[in-house]
Design an enzyme around this catalytic site. Structure first.
Site, PDB file in Angstrom:
ATOM      1  N   HIS B 171       0.867  -1.173   0.000  1.00 22.20           N
ATOM      2  CA  HIS B 171       0.000   0.000   0.000  1.00 22.20           C
ATOM      3  C   HIS B 171       0.910   1.230   0.000  1.00 22.20           C
ATOM      4  O   HIS B 171       2.031   1.173   0.504  1.00 22.20           O
ATOM      5  CB  HIS B 171      -0.843  -0.066   1.272  1.00 22.20           C
ATOM      6  CG  HIS B 171      -1.915   0.967   1.390  1.00 22.20           C
ATOM      7  ND1 HIS B 171      -1.660   2.260   1.791  1.00 22.20           N
ATOM      8  CD2 HIS B 171      -3.261   0.881   1.190  1.00 22.20           C
ATOM      9  CE1 HIS B 171      -2.812   2.931   1.830  1.00 22.20           C
ATOM     10  NE2 HIS B 171      -3.789   2.133   1.474  1.00 22.20           N
ATOM     11  N   ASP B 248       2.445  -4.518   8.166  1.00 22.35           N
ATOM     12  CA  ASP B 248       1.235  -3.739   7.896  1.00 22.35           C
ATOM     13  C   ASP B 248       0.070  -4.709   8.016  1.00 22.35           C
ATOM     14  O   ASP B 248      -0.201  -5.494   7.100  1.00 22.35           O
ATOM     15  CB  ASP B 248       1.318  -3.141   6.494  1.00 22.35           C
ATOM     16  CG  ASP B 248       0.017  -2.446   6.083  1.00 22.35           C
ATOM     17  OD1 ASP B 248      -0.041  -1.930   4.950  1.00 22.35           O
ATOM     18  OD2 ASP B 248      -0.943  -2.431   6.881  1.00 22.35           O
ATOM     19  N   GLN B 251      -5.173  -5.376   6.892  1.00 19.66           N
ATOM     20  CA  GLN B 251      -6.163  -6.301   6.354  1.00 19.66           C
ATOM     21  C   GLN B 251      -6.135  -7.633   7.086  1.00 19.66           C
ATOM     22  O   GLN B 251      -6.851  -8.549   6.687  1.00 19.66           O
ATOM     23  CB  GLN B 251      -5.895  -6.531   4.852  1.00 19.66           C
ATOM     24  CG  GLN B 251      -6.020  -5.283   3.995  1.00 19.66           C
ATOM     25  CD  GLN B 251      -7.446  -4.773   3.880  1.00 19.66           C
ATOM     26  OE1 GLN B 251      -8.410  -5.484   4.168  1.00 19.66           O
ATOM     27  NE2 GLN B 251      -7.590  -3.532   3.454  1.00 19.66           N
ATOM     28  N   LYS B 274     -10.934  -0.009   9.917  1.00 26.77           N
ATOM     29  CA  LYS B 274     -11.128  -1.227   9.144  1.00 26.77           C
ATOM     30  C   LYS B 274     -11.593  -2.382  10.022  1.00 26.77           C
ATOM     31  O   LYS B 274     -11.878  -3.464   9.507  1.00 26.77           O
ATOM     32  CB  LYS B 274      -9.829  -1.615   8.422  1.00 26.77           C
ATOM     33  CG  LYS B 274      -9.443  -0.566   7.381  1.00 26.77           C
ATOM     34  CD  LYS B 274      -8.553  -1.103   6.287  1.00 26.77           C
ATOM     35  CE  LYS B 274      -8.543  -0.127   5.138  1.00 26.77           C
ATOM     36  NZ  LYS B 274      -7.275   0.446   4.794  1.00 26.77           N
ATOM     37  N   CYS B 417      -4.845   2.410  -3.808  1.00 26.16           N
ATOM     38  CA  CYS B 417      -3.604   2.843  -3.163  1.00 26.16           C
ATOM     39  C   CYS B 417      -2.484   1.843  -3.384  1.00 26.16           C
ATOM     40  O   CYS B 417      -1.674   1.585  -2.492  1.00 26.16           O
ATOM     41  CB  CYS B 417      -3.791   3.052  -1.656  1.00 26.16           C
ATOM     42  SG  CYS B 417      -4.698   4.545  -1.307  1.00 26.16           S
TER      43      CYS B 417
END
Lengths: 367, 462
Positions: B171, B248, B251, B274, B417
């Protein structure tokens, strides 16, 4: 801020069309109405750099698809009669089609019939900024010095929009094209059917087409060798053409021509104090041309009704200026070359929202 | 100031505050979910068990609306998730009953706010199994958390010639800060490309790690490819050469169990919005000794110890990295989101999403001319519950527009992104449908029907 409108396609839902860069924060309504969350800038999927604010619409009033060409909500929309004839036809056609899906079909139909653009013209300069999809526009003169456009896109909907503009604007002279305000997009009734990022792309398309028309004109002026070349656009006037130009010319300019307006002091303002751009213009011209006389007059207010002014200025609406310069630097230069010189000096301003200049450029001997 | 002892009535969690103090009646939704936690998590509904998606639906009022004349089908949770009533209540509750600035006050309300704020920090720590709540730094979102590491750790640890390893699928938030910092420090960025399964090539990654490597910054689950990386192994390889690892987890944390001690990552970031929490808050997890070695990121109040005219001394982590008044209500609401998710159980959520995600993949790939990016799901490869795809000859924005306008289906189109990834895949943009545990099999079915209709509409014009 935003008003609730019921249209045939969205029975009791509220559509917020966030055209401003600072999008609405959450707005509370009575429990019955439902709100759509406006898109956050980071979520809008585009390679976009600029957002065109469509300030008339941001008052929140969106006419339903069946609106006539002079909706009550927009008393200062450009009247449809001022649009080029083909564009008027297109607008009326879309207004007569009520159902959103049928509007799409119409749009796609236009796109289908769009003449494809040769890939050699799919260049960076021809690309429209701010479109999620790729859109290219090309412009050239025909024999009568009317602008002809060609365009293409990889997205069918955007192709339809491009086709609309190509059909509506092609074959028209530069001044007419420059006069078009993007308000007509509202009249199409497509605003509601298209996401904000897409309709900003539409505005950008129109802007690019107008910019290209202007460039063609300026380039044409450059290329012509005769001093008495007739450059008749409402934005760029030179002395030779003012007497013949249309009645839109401002009275102040006509005066300038016939008589020598030496009375004014160097402040050159008509009661409108110069803002930052005006000061920058003055500074630059003073520095580079060493003028005997210099008048810089901000006449942006005279164009306040012109939507492109509001949209593109970016700063405080300093978009139109009258310049009167008497300088030795013009010695031995043709009219065209004098104008070119001035434009070159003000490149930065022209790139950042200066829309038009009216220039009187003389040598001390000519005064 | 954690050492202050106060005698306060105890407020164990935000939910019970809500119910004690509220006069208006809201569905006690989160409690009902807790009690029904034993029901099946399968996506199909039969007379005995109701699928997870159906069960929780009522907690999300926003999902019950029409857009453009059709029922809303929200398939954009990878961009942001919807929030259950319990989270909204917690936020409202904070402002309505005990809003006050934290850490500095003596009075009752401020003590209460501080308590709840720090409790939220503990909840997040527990959620990802951090060993200490002081290893959780609240930030505005994951992007800010990565920037924090880049500017604070990166600027003081990267030297010319040092290498930072990323993948082409990252991202932008895990690319751009490193570009900025590498420009300032002379460090070099290296990118792992994809293999033929369309996942980052782990072998190449392993080979790339060398004594010059100082940091490996990678996603846990890709927001475009839906693939996941073997973080535990990557950490082992990186630590062998003395490099740090930043994960990261935007998700992954919302969708499955993430255990930072098991992963042994040095840094981990995630965003609240999220994972059923509000926007405006996210967090950085950092190992204690690492955080202690890092200089401040932003300067101001809260992060200081003593302030003189010409210099200041700084607070201990996490306060050192939390300048100014934090997003107090948001942090507390994030805590409520953590409670809500824990109430259902992350394993259950994950199980449900694996099945629903596979259903989405199968139905989508059964449509002609559809190309889905990322790996094929299999027994060994579990995709995340999202599909980025393109339909041959059609632009994703056309699809998304029509799906929204004519069918009320919300998907995303663009580059998500991840411009470098799209460039690598050779496309300008893609469409993406992403699921969360409040989606149902019917949502997927509606999407597929709508997509087929959309495709045929546009094809008729070509």
């Amino acid at each position: 801020m935003a008003a609730a409108m019921s249209s045939s396609c969205c029975a009791s839902s509220l559509r917020l069309i966030p055209f401003k860069r600072t999008l609405f924060s959450s707005i509370h309504y009575p429990s019955k109405t439902l709100t759509l969350r406006p898109l956050k800038p980071s979520e809008i999927p585009s390679f976009r750099r600029t957002i065109i604010t469509f300030q008339k619409i941001s008052t929140g009033i969106v006419p339903p698809p069946s609106a006539s060409s002079s909706p009550s909500s927009s008393g200062d929309l450009q009247p449809i009669e001022e649009l080029p004839p083909k564009l008027q036809e297109i607008v009326k056609l879309f207004q007569s089609v009520q159902e959103p899906k049928a509007k799409y079909e119409q749009l796609l139909f236009y796109g289908k019939n769009l003449k494809p653009l040769d890939s050699q013209f799919k260049t960076r300069e021809n690309k429209v900024e701010g479109c999620v999809s790729q859109v290219w526009v090309r412009a050239f003169f025909d024999e009568q010095r009317n602008v002809v456009y060609e365009a293409d896109s990889d997205s069918l909907l955007t192709k339809g929009l491009a086709a609309l503009l190509v059909q509506g604007l092609s074959g028209r002279p530069v001044p007419e094209i420059l006069r078009i305000s993007p308000d007509f997009a509202l009249l199409l009734g497509l605003q509601q059917s298209l996401t904000p990022s897409r309709s900003n792309g539409f505005l950008n398309m129109l802007k690019l087409m107008q910019k290209k028309a202007l460039h063609l004109e300026v380039k044409g002026v450059e290329d012509s060798t005769s001093e008495s070349s007739f450059v008749s656009t409402p934005e760029i006037k030179d002395e030779a053409s003012v007497p013949e130009v249309d009645s839109e010319s401002k009275p102040g300019l006509v005066e300038d021509l016939g008589t020598e307006k030496i009375d004014d002091s160097d402040s050159g303002s008509n009661g409108v104090a110069l803002g930052s751009r005006g000061m920058r213009i003055r500074e630059r011209l003073e520095k580079e041309l060493n003028p005997v006389e210099l008048e810089v007059e901000d006449v942006s207010y005279q164009h306040a009704g012109h939507a492109a002014v509001r949209g593109s200025a970016g700063d405080d609406g300093e978009t139109h200026f009258n310049l009167r310069i008497v300088s030795d630097a013009f010695q031995g230069k043709s009219l065209v070359k004098r104008h070119r010189l001035i434009y070159d000096l003000l490149q930065e301003e022209l790139k950042s929202g200066l829309h038009a200049l009216s220039i009187v450029a003389k040598t001390p001997a000519e005064v | 100031m954690e050492g202050v002892a106060m005698k306060l009535p105890s407020f164990p969690n935000a939910v019970s505050i809500g119910h004690r103090s509220f006069s208006r009646v809201r569905r006690s939704s989160s409690l009902s979910v807790c009690s029904a936690a034993s029901s099946s998590a399968t996506i199909s509904t039969d007379s005995e068990s109701v699928s997870l998606g159906h069960r929780v639906r009522n907690d999300f009022r926003i999902l019950h609306q029409e857009v453009n004349g059709s029922k809303l089908v929200y398939l954009d949770s990878a961009a942001t998730s919807q929030k259950p009533a319990a989270v909204l209540d917690a936020l409202q509750n904070y402002y309505e009953f005990y809003n006050s600035n934290v850490h500095r006050g003596i009075h009752y309300l401020s003590a209460k706010a501080t308590d709840e704020f720090e409790l939220a920090r503990k909840k997040v720590a527990r959620f990802i199994n951090a060993s200490d709540s002081r290893e959780i730094v609240f930030t505005r979102n994951a992007t800010e958390a990565i920037n924090l590491v880049a500017y604070s750790w990166g600027l003081s640890n990267l030297k010319p010639g040092d290498e930072v390893i990323l993948t082409v699928a990252e991202h932008h938030s895990c690319i751009v800060p490193w570009q900025i910092v590498s420009q300032k420090t002379g460090a070099v960025l290296k990118f792992v490309t994809l293999n033929e399964d369309e996942v980052p090539d782990i072998e190449k990654l392993r080979e790339m790690i060398s004594p010059k490597t100082k940091l490996v910054a990678v996603h846990h689950v890709s927001n475009v490819l839906a693939s996941s990386l073997p973080i535990e192994e990557i950490v082992v390889w990186a630590h062998n050469v003395g490099a740090k690892v930043l994960v990261d987890a935007c998700q992954s944390v919302p969708h499955m169990v993430v255990d930072v001690q098991k992963l042994n990552a040095d840094f981990l970031v995630a965003s609240s919005h999220k994972m059923c929490g509000p926007t405006g808050i996210g967090f950085l997890y950092g190992k204690s000794d690492l955080l202690h070695s890092m200089p401040p990121f932003l300067g101001g109040g809260e992060m200081i110890s003593d302030v003189f005219l010409d210099h200041s001394t700084y607070a201990e982590p996490p306060s050192r990295f939390e300048a100014g008044t934090p997003a107090i209500g948001e942090a507390i609401a994030l805590g409520a989101a953590v409670d809500y998710l824990s109430g259902i159980g992350m394993p259950k959520i994950h199980e449900y999403e694996v099945e629903l995600g596979r259903y989405l993949y199968e139905k989508l790939s059964s449509l002609p001319d559809v190309r889905i990016y990322g790996p094929r799901p299999s027994e060994s490869v579990h995709r995340g519950a999202l599909c980025s795809f393109n339909v041959e000859g059609l632009h994703p924005t056309d699809l998304a527009t029509f799906l929204d306008q004519q069918h009320g289906v919300a998907i995303r189109s663009g580059h998500h992104c991840a411009q470098p990834l799209h460039r690598y895949l050779g496309v300008n943009a893609s469409a993406r449908a992403s699921l969360y545990f409040y989606n149902t099999k019917e949502d997927v079915d509606s999407f597929i029907v709508a997509l087929a209709d959309t495709v045929s509409f546009f094809n008729s014009f070509k």
